[in-house]
Enzyme design. Structure first.
Site, PDB file in Angstrom:
ATOM      1  N   GLY A  17       0.787  -1.239   0.000  1.00  0.00           N
ATOM      2  CA  GLY A  17       0.000   0.000   0.000  1.00  0.00           C
ATOM      3  C   GLY A  17       0.811   1.276   0.000  1.00  0.00           C
ATOM      4  O   GLY A  17       0.331   2.316   0.445  1.00  0.00           O
TER       5      GLY A  17
ATOM      6  N   ASN B  18       1.556   3.054  -2.575  1.00  0.00           N
ATOM      7  CA  ASN B  18       0.866   4.000  -3.468  1.00  0.00           C
ATOM      8  C   ASN B  18      -0.369   4.585  -2.799  1.00  0.00           C
ATOM      9  O   ASN B  18      -0.666   5.769  -2.955  1.00  0.00           O
ATOM     10  CB  ASN B  18       0.508   3.316  -4.790  1.00  0.00           C
ATOM     11  CG  ASN B  18       1.718   3.130  -5.673  1.00  0.00           C
ATOM     12  OD1 ASN B  18       2.190   4.083  -6.293  1.00  0.00           O
ATOM     13  ND2 ASN B  18       2.255   1.909  -5.730  1.00  0.00           N
TER      14      ASN B  18
ATOM     15  N   MET C 152      -4.003  -7.401  -6.534  1.00  0.00           N
ATOM     16  CA  MET C 152      -3.423  -8.511  -7.275  1.00  0.00           C
ATOM     17  C   MET C 152      -4.436  -9.561  -7.728  1.00  0.00           C
ATOM     18  O   MET C 152      -4.044 -10.627  -8.176  1.00  0.00           O
ATOM     19  CB  MET C 152      -2.321  -9.174  -6.442  1.00  0.00           C
ATOM     20  CG  MET C 152      -1.195  -8.232  -6.045  1.00  0.00           C
ATOM     21  SD  MET C 152      -0.500  -7.309  -7.431  1.00  0.00           S
ATOM     22  CE  MET C 152       0.441  -8.607  -8.230  1.00  0.00           C
ATOM     23  N   LYS C 153      -5.716  -9.272  -7.589  1.00  0.00           N
ATOM     24  CA  LYS C 153      -6.712 -10.256  -8.018  1.00  0.00           C
ATOM     25  C   LYS C 153      -7.208  -9.845  -9.401  1.00  0.00           C
ATOM     26  O   LYS C 153      -7.483  -8.658  -9.639  1.00  0.00           O
ATOM     27  CB  LYS C 153      -7.875 -10.194  -7.026  1.00  0.00           C
ATOM     28  CG  LYS C 153      -8.652 -11.465  -6.851  1.00  0.00           C
ATOM     29  CD  LYS C 153      -9.724 -11.232  -5.772  1.00  0.00           C
ATOM     30  CE  LYS C 153     -10.638 -12.402  -5.642  1.00  0.00           C
ATOM     31  NZ  LYS C 153     -10.079 -13.519  -4.896  1.00  0.00           N
TER      32      LYS C 153
ATOM     33  N   LEU D 136      -9.846  -9.210 -12.069  1.00  0.00           N
ATOM     34  CA  LEU D 136     -11.278  -8.908 -11.978  1.00  0.00           C
ATOM     35  C   LEU D 136     -12.010  -9.442 -13.203  1.00  0.00           C
ATOM     36  O   LEU D 136     -11.479  -9.416 -14.314  1.00  0.00           O
ATOM     37  CB  LEU D 136     -11.467  -7.398 -11.874  1.00  0.00           C
ATOM     38  CG  LEU D 136     -10.944  -6.784 -10.569  1.00  0.00           C
ATOM     39  CD1 LEU D 136     -10.836  -5.270 -10.686  1.00  0.00           C
ATOM     40  CD2 LEU D 136     -11.819  -7.186  -9.392  1.00  0.00           C
TER      41      LEU D 136
ATOM     42  N   ASN E 109      -5.907   1.442 -13.089  1.00  0.00           N
ATOM     43  CA  ASN E 109      -4.945   0.494 -12.515  1.00  0.00           C
ATOM     44  C   ASN E 109      -3.532   1.010 -12.753  1.00  0.00           C
ATOM     45  O   ASN E 109      -3.250   1.663 -13.757  1.00  0.00           O
ATOM     46  CB  ASN E 109      -5.113  -0.873 -13.185  1.00  0.00           C
ATOM     47  CG  ASN E 109      -4.154  -1.914 -12.626  1.00  0.00           C
ATOM     48  OD1 ASN E 109      -3.959  -2.021 -11.426  1.00  0.00           O
ATOM     49  ND2 ASN E 109      -3.527  -2.696 -13.509  1.00  0.00           N
TER      50      ASN E 109
ATOM     51  N   HIS F 119       0.219  -0.216 -13.372  1.00  0.00           N
ATOM     52  CA  HIS F 119       0.904  -1.436 -13.817  1.00  0.00           C
ATOM     53  C   HIS F 119       2.391  -1.145 -14.032  1.00  0.00           C
ATOM     54  O   HIS F 119       2.740  -0.164 -14.690  1.00  0.00           O
ATOM     55  CB  HIS F 119       0.281  -1.963 -15.111  1.00  0.00           C
ATOM     56  CG  HIS F 119       0.942  -3.210 -15.580  1.00  0.00           C
ATOM     57  ND1 HIS F 119       0.711  -4.439 -14.992  1.00  0.00           N
ATOM     58  CD2 HIS F 119       1.885  -3.418 -16.538  1.00  0.00           C
ATOM     59  CE1 HIS F 119       1.464  -5.345 -15.584  1.00  0.00           C
ATOM     60  NE2 HIS F 119       2.188  -4.749 -16.521  1.00  0.00           N
TER      61      HIS F 119
ATOM     62  N   SER G 206       2.706   2.362 -15.917  1.00  0.00           N
ATOM     63  CA  SER G 206       1.572   2.935 -16.650  1.00  0.00           C
ATOM     64  C   SER G 206       0.368   3.017 -15.733  1.00  0.00           C
ATOM     65  O   SER G 206       0.162   2.147 -14.882  1.00  0.00           O
ATOM     66  CB  SER G 206       1.185   2.021 -17.831  1.00  0.00           C
ATOM     67  OG  SER G 206       2.282   1.762 -18.670  1.00  0.00           O
TER      68      SER G 206
ATOM     69  N   ASP H  31      -4.883  -5.647 -18.227  1.00  0.00           N
ATOM     70  CA  ASP H  31      -3.865  -4.609 -18.478  1.00  0.00           C
ATOM     71  C   ASP H  31      -3.970  -4.000 -19.882  1.00  0.00           C
ATOM     72  O   ASP H  31      -2.955  -3.575 -20.453  1.00  0.00           O
ATOM     73  CB  ASP H  31      -2.448  -5.178 -18.282  1.00  0.00           C
ATOM     74  CG  ASP H  31      -2.210  -5.645 -16.861  1.00  0.00           C
ATOM     75  OD1 ASP H  31      -2.830  -5.091 -15.946  1.00  0.00           O
ATOM     76  OD2 ASP H  31      -1.404  -6.577 -16.668  1.00  0.00           O
TER      77      ASP H  31
HETATM   78  C1  GRF Z   1       3.171  -1.740  -7.645  1.00  0.00           C
HETATM   79  O1  GRF Z   1       4.420  -2.079  -8.131  1.00  0.00           O
HETATM   80  C2  GRF Z   1       2.150  -1.806  -8.752  1.00  0.00           C
HETATM   81  O2  GRF Z   1       2.646  -1.481  -9.997  1.00  0.00           O
HETATM   82  C3  GRF Z   1       1.731  -3.227  -8.725  1.00  0.00           C
HETATM   83  O3  GRF Z   1       1.744  -3.530  -7.350  1.00  0.00           O
HETATM   84  C4  GRF Z   1       2.673  -2.713  -6.661  1.00  0.00           C
HETATM   85  C5  GRF Z   1       1.988  -2.056  -5.520  1.00  0.00           C
HETATM   86  O4  GRF Z   1       2.813  -1.459  -4.612  1.00  0.00           O
HETATM   87  N1  GRF Z   1       0.468  -3.400  -9.387  1.00  0.00           N
HETATM   88  P1  GRF Z   1       2.235  -0.856  -3.281  1.00  0.00           P
HETATM   89  O5  GRF Z   1       1.355  -1.913  -2.612  1.00  0.00           O
HETATM   90  O6  GRF Z   1       1.434   0.362  -3.610  1.00  0.00           O
HETATM   91  O7  GRF Z   1       3.419  -0.538  -2.424  1.00  0.00           O
END
Ligand code: GRF
Length: 222
Positions: free
Chosen positions: A16, A18, A97-98, A100, A117, A119, A146, A155
Site C-alpha cells: 500500500g 501508493n 493482485m486479483k 477482476l 490500474n 501497472h 503505466s 492490463d
Molecule cells: C506496484 O508495483 C504496482 O505497480 C503493482 O503492485 C505494486 C503495488 O505497490 N500493481 P504498493 O502496494 O502500492 O506498495
C-alpha cells in the site's frame, strides 16, 4: 465555490505504498480527493494498517467464516456493494493482485464510474506479472510504469500516462523494481489529480480529456 473532493475507493492486496502517497496528498490538500474506503482481498495487507492509521474505513473481503477464501464472484459482489455504500467517483487499483471479471468491471461501468490500474511496465509491453525480471531478461533498454483504464482485457484498457526510465548498467530486478516503484509514486497522484480537476472525464465508458496532448502522456526520467 470550491470544487467537491473526488471520492475515491482504493483496492489493495499488499503493502500500500501508493495508497500512502494518495493519503498523504489528501492530508496535505495537494490533491482534492477524499479516500472514502480501502478494500482489500487480503486480511493481512499492510495497506489496511496504513488506512486505519489515517482513519480511512477499511473493508476486508478475504475469507468467509470457515476461513475459506471467497470465490471470485462473491468477492466482486461484495466489493460492488461496498462501492455503492461509499458513493464513489473513482476506483483506483493500487497493488491489487486479483484479476477482476466482467461481473465487477461491468458493474463499475454500469455505475458510470472510472476505474484505473497502476501497472509496472510500459504498456502494451509486459502485461501480467514479474515485469522487472522479464524486462531485464529481454535486454530492454528502458522500463517504466503505466496508469490505464480497467477494461475486461487484462492490463489492456486505454493507457492514460506512463513514466519511463532507462535501464542502468548492472541493474537487478530488485533495483529496477525500487526505481519503478518511486516513479509510480509520482505517476499515480498525477493521474488522480487530472480526474479530481475534471481534466479527465469518463462518461458512458468513454474517456475525454483536456490535457493538450494525445494519450498516453509519457514522462521520461533519467
Ligand atoms: C506496484 O508495483 C504496482 O505497480 C503493482 O503492485 C505494486 C503495488 O505497490 N500493481 P504498493 O502496494 O502500492 O506498495
Amino acid at each position: 465555490m470550491a470544487k467537491k473532493p473526488l471520492r475515491i475507493a482504493v483496492l489493495v492486496s499488499g503493502n500500500g505504498s501508493n495508497l500512502q502517497v494518495l493519503m498523504d496528498k489528501q492530508l496535505s490538500q495537494t490533491l482534492n480527493i477524499h479516500i472514502v474506503g480501502v478494500i482489500s482481498n487480503k486480511q493481512n495487507a499492510y495497506a489496511l494498517i496504513r488506512a486505519q492509521n489515517a482513519n480511512i474505513p477499511t473493508f476486508v473481503i478475504d475469507k468467509d467464516e470457515h476461513q475459506k477464501t471467497y470465490p471470485r464472484a462473491e468477492f466482486e459482489r461484495r466489493a460492488l456493494a461496498v462501492l455503492d455504500t461509499l458513493a464513489v467517483d473513482l476506483v483506483v487499483l493500487a497493488g491489487f493482485m486479483k484479476i477482476l471479471t466482467p461481473l465487477f468491471i461491468d458493474g463499475v461501468q454500469a455505475r458510470n464510474l472510472a476505474m484505473i490500474n497502476l501497472h509496472p511496465s510500459i504498456l502494451p509491453d509486459y502485461k501480467g506479472l514479474d515485469t522487472h525480471t522479464r524486462v531485464l531478461r529481454a535486454g530492454e533498454i528502458q522500463h517504466g510504469c503505466s496508469v490505464h483504464l480497467v477494461t475486461q482485457e487484462l492490463d489492456a484498457g486505454q493507457t492514460i500516462a506512463q513514466a519511463i526510465t532507462p535501464i542502468l548498467p548492472n541493474e537487478s530486478a530488485d533495483t529496477l523494481q525500487k526505481r519503478i516503484h518511486a516513479l509510480e509514486h509520482q505517476l499515480l497522484p498525477m493521474v488522480v489529480h487530472w480526474f479530481a480537476e475534471g481534466q479527465i472525464v469518463i462518461d458512458n465508458k468513454t474517456l475525454t480529456h483536456n490535457l493538450g496532448a494525445p494519450l498516453p502522456l509519457r514522462l521520461y526520467y533519467s
